[in-house]
Write a protein that holds these residues in place. Structure first.
Motif, PDB file in Angstrom:
ATOM      1  N   ARG A   6       0.478  -1.063  -0.084  1.00 26.68           N
ATOM      2  CA  ARG A   6      -0.040   0.262  -0.272  1.00 26.68           C
ATOM      3  C   ARG A   6       0.873   0.845  -0.231  1.00 26.68           C
ATOM      4  O   ARG A   6       2.208   1.127   0.240  1.00 26.68           O
ATOM      5  CB  ARG A   6      -0.615   0.447   0.993  1.00 26.68           C
ATOM      6  CG  ARG A   6      -0.116  -0.046   1.622  1.00 26.68           C
ATOM      7  CD  ARG A   6      -1.201  -0.398   3.769  1.00 26.68           C
ATOM      8  NE  ARG A   6      -0.226  -0.003   5.073  1.00 26.68           N
ATOM      9  CZ  ARG A   6      -0.732  -0.326   6.247  1.00 26.68           C
ATOM     10  NH1 ARG A   6      -2.082  -1.048   5.448  1.00 26.68           N
ATOM     11  NH2 ARG A   6      -0.549  -0.426   7.180  1.00 26.68           N
ATOM     12  N   LEU A   7       0.172   2.278   0.272  1.00 26.13           N
ATOM     13  CA  LEU A   7       1.048   3.680   0.151  1.00 26.13           C
ATOM     14  C   LEU A   7       0.785   4.921   1.415  1.00 26.13           C
ATOM     15  O   LEU A   7      -0.448   4.434   2.259  1.00 26.13           O
ATOM     16  CB  LEU A   7       0.151   4.845  -0.774  1.00 26.13           C
ATOM     17  CG  LEU A   7       0.001   4.194  -2.218  1.00 26.13           C
ATOM     18  CD1 LEU A   7      -1.217   5.360  -3.221  1.00 26.13           C
ATOM     19  CD2 LEU A   7       1.527   4.704  -3.251  1.00 26.13           C
ATOM     20  N   VAL A  20       5.796   3.240  -1.470  1.00 28.46           N
ATOM     21  CA  VAL A  20       4.715   2.091  -1.534  1.00 28.46           C
ATOM     22  C   VAL A  20       5.147   1.264  -0.985  1.00 28.46           C
ATOM     23  O   VAL A  20       6.842   0.667  -1.153  1.00 28.46           O
ATOM     24  CB  VAL A  20       5.245   1.603  -2.885  1.00 28.46           C
ATOM     25  CG1 VAL A  20       4.410  -0.030  -3.432  1.00 28.46           C
ATOM     26  CG2 VAL A  20       4.409   2.731  -4.302  1.00 28.46           C
ATOM     27  N   PRO A  66      -2.128  -6.057  -2.694  1.00 25.12           N
ATOM     28  CA  PRO A  66      -2.144  -5.048  -3.245  1.00 25.12           C
ATOM     29  C   PRO A  66      -3.511  -4.016  -3.338  1.00 25.12           C
ATOM     30  O   PRO A  66      -4.376  -4.599  -3.187  1.00 25.12           O
ATOM     31  CB  PRO A  66      -1.972  -4.748  -4.876  1.00 25.12           C
ATOM     32  CG  PRO A  66      -1.546  -6.296  -5.688  1.00 25.12           C
ATOM     33  CD  PRO A  66      -1.661  -7.097  -4.457  1.00 25.12           C
ATOM     34  N   VAL A  70      -2.236   0.721  -5.448  1.00 32.83           N
ATOM     35  CA  VAL A  70      -1.032   0.175  -6.268  1.00 32.83           C
ATOM     36  C   VAL A  70      -1.971  -0.660  -6.994  1.00 32.83           C
ATOM     37  O   VAL A  70      -0.522  -0.444  -7.819  1.00 32.83           O
ATOM     38  CB  VAL A  70      -0.701  -0.795  -4.437  1.00 32.83           C
ATOM     39  CG1 VAL A  70       0.881  -1.168  -5.408  1.00 32.83           C
ATOM     40  CG2 VAL A  70       0.101   0.187  -3.662  1.00 32.83           C
TER      41      VAL A  70
END
Length: 106
Positions: A6-7, A20, A66, A70
């Motif tokens: 994830r971000l 990321v 993800p 992402v």
């Protein structure tokens, strides 16, 4: 343990850039992470997407999932094309001015 790719948000107010990361799903958004696998900067033109696709593939093979954002970045990075730009929506005031100018031109 649900592992997610994830971000995480970094940068100043109204000037974000993102990392990321591979993190445990129970950790907070900007909390502790397992591994850094890339960076994303939406403010540059064109948008900067720097991902280590080999590491991401290894983590996905291990079961990491993800997020939607992402997975979109991964698709853009694999295609090699620049990230698509969103169309700027006009404000109501600007749309009214444009409509007035169009009617005046006729």
């Amino acid at each position: 343990m649900a592992v997610k790719i994830r971000l995480t948000r970094h940068g100043a107010k109204k000037h974000p850039f993102y990392r990321v990361v591979v993190a445990d799903g129970r950790m907070p958004r900007d909390g502790r992470y397992i591994e850094l696998v890339g960076r994303y900067n939406p403010l540059t033109s064109p948008k900067t997407i720097d991902l280590d696709l080999e590491k991401i593939d290894e983590w996905v093979a291990k079961g990491a999932q993800p997020t939607n954002a992402v997975s979109h970045l991964i698709d853009v990075a694999r295609s090699g094309e620049p990230a698509p730009e969103k169309k700027q929506k006009l404000s109501k005031k600007a749309a009214a001015k444009a409509a007035a100018a169009a009617t005046e031109a006729e």
